[in-house]
Motif scaffolding. Structure first.
Motif, PDB file in Angstrom:
ATOM      1  N   PRO A   4       0.823  -1.209   0.000  1.00  0.00           N
ATOM      2  CA  PRO A   4       0.000   0.000   0.000  1.00  0.00           C
ATOM      3  C   PRO A   4       0.858   1.261   0.000  1.00  0.00           C
ATOM      4  O   PRO A   4       2.012   1.263   0.426  1.00  0.00           O
ATOM      5  N   VAL A   5       0.263   2.347  -0.473  1.00  0.00           N
ATOM      6  CA  VAL A   5       0.892   3.664  -0.447  1.00  0.00           C
ATOM      7  C   VAL A   5       0.027   4.583   0.414  1.00  0.00           C
ATOM      8  O   VAL A   5      -1.191   4.652   0.243  1.00  0.00           O
ATOM      9  N   SER A  26      -5.467   8.957  -7.126  1.00  0.00           N
ATOM     10  CA  SER A  26      -6.504   8.299  -7.930  1.00  0.00           C
ATOM     11  C   SER A  26      -5.904   7.608  -9.147  1.00  0.00           C
ATOM     12  O   SER A  26      -6.334   6.508  -9.521  1.00  0.00           O
ATOM     13  N   VAL A  27      -4.898   8.241  -9.783  1.00  0.00           N
ATOM     14  CA  VAL A  27      -4.216   7.592 -10.913  1.00  0.00           C
ATOM     15  C   VAL A  27      -3.501   6.331 -10.430  1.00  0.00           C
ATOM     16  O   VAL A  27      -3.540   5.280 -11.083  1.00  0.00           O
ATOM     17  N   GLY A  32      -4.174  -0.185  -9.832  1.00  0.00           N
ATOM     18  CA  GLY A  32      -4.259  -1.367  -8.990  1.00  0.00           C
ATOM     19  C   GLY A  32      -3.485  -1.286  -7.692  1.00  0.00           C
ATOM     20  O   GLY A  32      -3.479  -2.253  -6.915  1.00  0.00           O
ATOM     21  N   THR A  33      -2.841  -0.166  -7.402  1.00  0.00           N
ATOM     22  CA  THR A  33      -2.092  -0.006  -6.160  1.00  0.00           C
ATOM     23  C   THR A  33      -3.001   0.551  -5.075  1.00  0.00           C
ATOM     24  O   THR A  33      -3.653   1.584  -5.271  1.00  0.00           O
ATOM     25  N   GLU A  34      -3.059  -0.122  -3.946  1.00  0.00           N
ATOM     26  CA  GLU A  34      -3.872   0.375  -2.833  1.00  0.00           C
ATOM     27  C   GLU A  34      -3.323   1.726  -2.376  1.00  0.00           C
ATOM     28  O   GLU A  34      -2.160   1.839  -2.004  1.00  0.00           O
ATOM     29  N   SER A  35      -4.159   2.753  -2.416  1.00  0.00           N
ATOM     30  CA  SER A  35      -3.733   4.115  -2.122  1.00  0.00           C
ATOM     31  C   SER A  35      -4.653   4.725  -1.081  1.00  0.00           C
ATOM     32  O   SER A  35      -5.880   4.726  -1.252  1.00  0.00           O
ATOM     33  N   VAL A  36      -4.061   5.260  -0.028  1.00  0.00           N
ATOM     34  CA  VAL A  36      -4.822   5.839   1.077  1.00  0.00           C
ATOM     35  C   VAL A  36      -4.314   7.255   1.327  1.00  0.00           C
ATOM     36  O   VAL A  36      -3.109   7.483   1.407  1.00  0.00           O
ATOM     37  N   THR A  49     -11.538  11.445  -5.254  1.00  0.00           N
ATOM     38  CA  THR A  49     -10.358  10.623  -5.005  1.00  0.00           C
ATOM     39  C   THR A  49     -10.361   9.345  -5.847  1.00  0.00           C
ATOM     40  O   THR A  49      -9.458   8.518  -5.703  1.00  0.00           O
ATOM     41  N   GLY A  50     -11.341   9.183  -6.726  1.00  0.00           N
ATOM     42  CA  GLY A  50     -11.379   7.978  -7.540  1.00  0.00           C
ATOM     43  C   GLY A  50     -11.447   6.732  -6.673  1.00  0.00           C
ATOM     44  O   GLY A  50     -12.250   6.652  -5.733  1.00  0.00           O
ATOM     45  N   ARG A  51     -10.565   5.781  -6.939  1.00  0.00           N
ATOM     46  CA  ARG A  51     -10.542   4.537  -6.160  1.00  0.00           C
ATOM     47  C   ARG A  51      -9.642   4.626  -4.936  1.00  0.00           C
ATOM     48  O   ARG A  51      -9.544   3.667  -4.163  1.00  0.00           O
ATOM     49  N   ALA A  52      -8.977   5.754  -4.758  1.00  0.00           N
ATOM     50  CA  ALA A  52      -8.158   5.937  -3.549  1.00  0.00           C
ATOM     51  C   ALA A  52      -9.077   6.179  -2.355  1.00  0.00           C
ATOM     52  O   ALA A  52     -10.159   6.743  -2.485  1.00  0.00           O
TER      53      ALA A  52
END
Length: 376
Positions: A4-5, A26-27, A32-36, A49-52
């Protein structure tokens, strides 16, 4: 090894810092990288935030334009209980995530009031994963400190705690060394990403903003003087007096209305589209707005905010003026007549040479983060 990042970000007046991080995260999440994102500023209802994933810390903001005090969401001066709550939340988040990479937005090149919090975050992350990579994410231009020796402290913290420094700009346009005197000492850590801009791939000629004068001030926290002058400007303009003027008055949630032929409304998610369609943009010279102006190739008038000793926007405006990318208004000219004259002058601006100015900073930042995840 991937993982994760975690992004740490603290906006104090406007929302530009948070929005820039949200674009990058979000990019990254889209790949596919888990972003928080751990955000310590006031919530922004329009944030995408898109998928973040966004984690809201106990919110803190500047008590005044001079950043002399920090207050909470109720306007009360921040005390130990608030800071302790934030620290516990961050440490708990780090333990759950086991982040491989931590991004600190602006710090250590700013946000010095939060140094104990950020050092606690970095320490907790490296206790969980000793191989945690720490990346500083910083805009193109630094606010000049009141004491030059603070640049020494920034350099020392970066050397001690940061594996990499992402500068969200272009060296040929604004060298980081112009506002950070120790850039050379960090050259092996420092990489330019290009500007983080929201640039739509295709925009219809029809719709809001078409042939309008669009007036904006980012989050709107320090834009009152600009809006007041702009509202009285149209009668003084020779070339825009009959055009529609649209004022975007920040992230306030104000209901759209009309006043003497002007549209007054809150910030819009299609702001980059408005810039593509407008006749002239009138704005301050904050990072996000200027990046979007460049992306839209809009004729622009910029009135850099310089309250409370601020230098960052004036420096950015200087570079725009040098390339004939904008008409610049100083404080003395921020009047209805001054704005009208500047708008008239902006009609004669031609599209500048932007071949060396990358606006794909979000994608490049995400690429770099993925690389550093794997290789440190």
């Amino acid at each position: 090894m991937d993982g994760p990042v975690l992004f740490w970000v603290q906006h104090l007046l406007g929302s530009g810092h948070l929005k820039r991080v949200a674009r990058i995260a979000s990019v990254l999440a889209e790949s596919g990288t888990e972003s928080v994102i751990a955000s310590g500023g006031m919530p922004v209802a329009t944030l995408d935030t898109g998928r973040a994933r966004l984690v809201q810390l106990s919110p803190v903001r500047a008590g005044d334009e001079g950043f002399s005090t920090l207050v909470d969401g109720a306007g009360q001066q921040v005390g130990a209980a608030c800071l302790d709550d934030r620290r516990r939340c961050l440490e708990s988040l780090v333990r759950r995530l086991g982040a491989r990479l931590v991004v600190t937005e602006t710090w250590p090149f700013g946000r010095r009031q939060f140094t104990p919090e950020v050092l606690g975050l970095i320490g907790a992350a490296r206790r969980v994963r000793p191989d945690t990579v720490v990346v500083s994410s910083v805009r193109d231009i630094l606010q000049q400190p009141s004491r030059p020796e603070r640049h020494d402290a920034m350099r020392d913290l970066a050397q001690q705690h940061c594996n990499h420094v992402m500068v969200h700009g272009v060296e040929s346009f604004v060298p980081f060394g112009e506002t950070f005197r120790h850039a050379g000492a960090l050259s092996h850590r420092l990489v330019y990403t290009g500007y983080v801009a929201d640039v739509p791939s295709a925009v219809s000629d029809r719709g809001p903003g078409r042939d309008e004068i669009v007036v904006s001030a980012g989050g709107g926290a320090v834009g009152r003087g600009l809006f007041e002058a702009a509202m009285a400007a149209p009668p003084y303009s020779k070339r825009a007096c009959r055009r529609r003027w649209r004022l975007l008055v920040g992230d306030s949630g104000v209901a759209p209305c009309e006043h003497q032929g002007m549209v007054i409304e809150a910030n819009r998610p299609d702001f980059p589209d408005l810039l593509r369609r407008c006749a002239v943009s009138v704005s301050q010279a904050g990072y996000n707005t200027v990046a979007e102006l460049l992306g839209a190739r809009a004729r622009a008038v910029v009135a850099p905010w310089s309250g409370a000793g601020e230098t960052e926007q004036k420096e950015r405006a200087k570079h725009l003026q040098r390339r004939r990318l904008a008409v610049v208004l100083d404080d003395a000219a921020l009047t209805p007549r001054g704005i009208a004259r500047a708008v008239d002058e902006a009609f004669d601006l031609e599209a500048g040479d932007l071949e060396d100015i990358s606006l794909d900073g979000a994608r490049e930042s995400a690429r770099l983060v993925r690389e550093w995840q794997r290789h440190g």
